[in-house]
Design a protein around this motif. Sequence first.
Motif, short mmCIF file in Angstrom:
data_model
loop_
_atom_site.label_atom_id
_atom_site.label_comp_id
_atom_site.label_asym_id
_atom_site.label_seq_id
_atom_site.Cartn_x
_atom_site.Cartn_y
_atom_site.Cartn_z
N LYS A 203 35.33 52.34 42.42
CA LYS A 203 34.62 51.12 42.81
C LYS A 203 35.59 50.11 43.42
O LYS A 203 35.29 49.48 44.43
N ASP A 204 36.74 49.94 42.78
CA ASP A 204 37.76 49.04 43.31
C ASP A 204 38.21 49.51 44.68
O ASP A 204 38.38 48.72 45.61
N MET A 205 38.39 50.82 44.82
CA MET A 205 38.86 51.37 46.09
C MET A 205 37.84 51.17 47.20
O MET A 205 38.19 50.71 48.30
N ALA A 245 48.75 56.23 35.46
CA ALA A 245 49.52 55.44 36.43
C ALA A 245 49.02 54.00 36.50
O ALA A 245 49.81 53.04 36.55
N VAL A 246 47.70 53.85 36.51
CA VAL A 246 47.10 52.52 36.63
C VAL A 246 47.17 51.75 35.31
O VAL A 246 47.51 50.56 35.29
N ASP A 247 46.87 52.42 34.20
CA ASP A 247 46.82 51.73 32.91
C ASP A 247 48.20 51.44 32.33
O ASP A 247 48.33 50.62 31.41
N THR A 265 43.12 43.05 41.07
CA THR A 265 41.73 43.50 41.08
C THR A 265 41.37 44.38 39.89
O THR A 265 40.20 44.72 39.71
N TYR A 266 42.36 44.76 39.10
CA TYR A 266 42.08 45.54 37.89
C TYR A 266 43.13 45.23 36.84
O TYR A 266 44.32 45.34 37.09
N ARG A 267 42.64 44.81 35.66
CA ARG A 267 43.51 44.56 34.51
C ARG A 267 43.14 45.53 33.39
O ARG A 267 42.03 45.44 32.86
#
Length: 318
Positions: A203-205, A245-247, A265-267
Amino acid sequence: MSTQKVIKNLKTFSTAAERFEGSHLLCPGCAHSIIVREVLNATNDNLVVSASTGCLEVCTAIYPHTSWDCSWIHIGFENSSTAMAGVETMNKALRNKGRISADTPQPKFVTFGGDGSTYDIGFQWISGCFERGHDFMYVCLDNEVYANTGGQRSSSTPIGSSTTTAPAGTHSYGEKRQKKDIVSIMAAHGSPYVAQVAPNKWKDMVKKIQRGFDTKGPVFINAMSACTTEWKFAPNQTIEVSDLAVDSLVFPLYEIIDGRELNITYRPKNIIPVRDYLAAQPRFKHLFKKENEYLIDEWQKRIDERWEFLQKREEIRM
């Protein structure tokens, strides 16, 4: 203005009309195909696509077959950006001369390159295109290695990773240099829109890709693309490794508008240790030896400092 698709959920998105067919030779579990599908299916506009030499190009255009159900061009390793700049300029010139009707919808121009052709070999071509203000989107498929040619290190390869040209062994812990900050470099060109994305956060992408399509001028997207072959994880773990990788904030998701305004945009609700991300990839297995564990601590400190920097920059809106 692009013709945006209304994407309500993953099911409808995944079953949308394909412009990138599944009949390719990319490795099972390769994130490249996920990213490319998400980019191409984010709009209803006509597309012109170029690709640098690399995994994507060699695995999707094996003459006389192709996976591309859109206009597509490849010339060389370093110059996919300038190839697209030429196409974009030609389109503009032909419209000005009336040789393309004003009723003909404007296409969108998209270029794909790996980190080798983006961070290294093709960087001066990309920089020139952004300096001249060409109206196109450049997407870097960042798998942190020259995966197509044998797993050599690039300037995207993170410290401690074992590659064929920076192998870990009794006298080395692998790559010695820090990864280049390509997002900040491209933002420094004054690009109207630069963003970092990951395919697991679809969704972010998609939101960022659609904003990129709606932006006039050069847009840069750095897409984390986990490589099952060179990162050495199982093919069915691509999304799991991408989540790590993201978390862990090794690959934070954010955007920079007009070279200045940074928005995270993502936490992650639960930030995980960098150690967990490294442990999932055998390319880092040697870091867990007693003599190399200090590098994991250095990784964690560096990632924490970078995250603090991004949050402060977002807070002051600069």
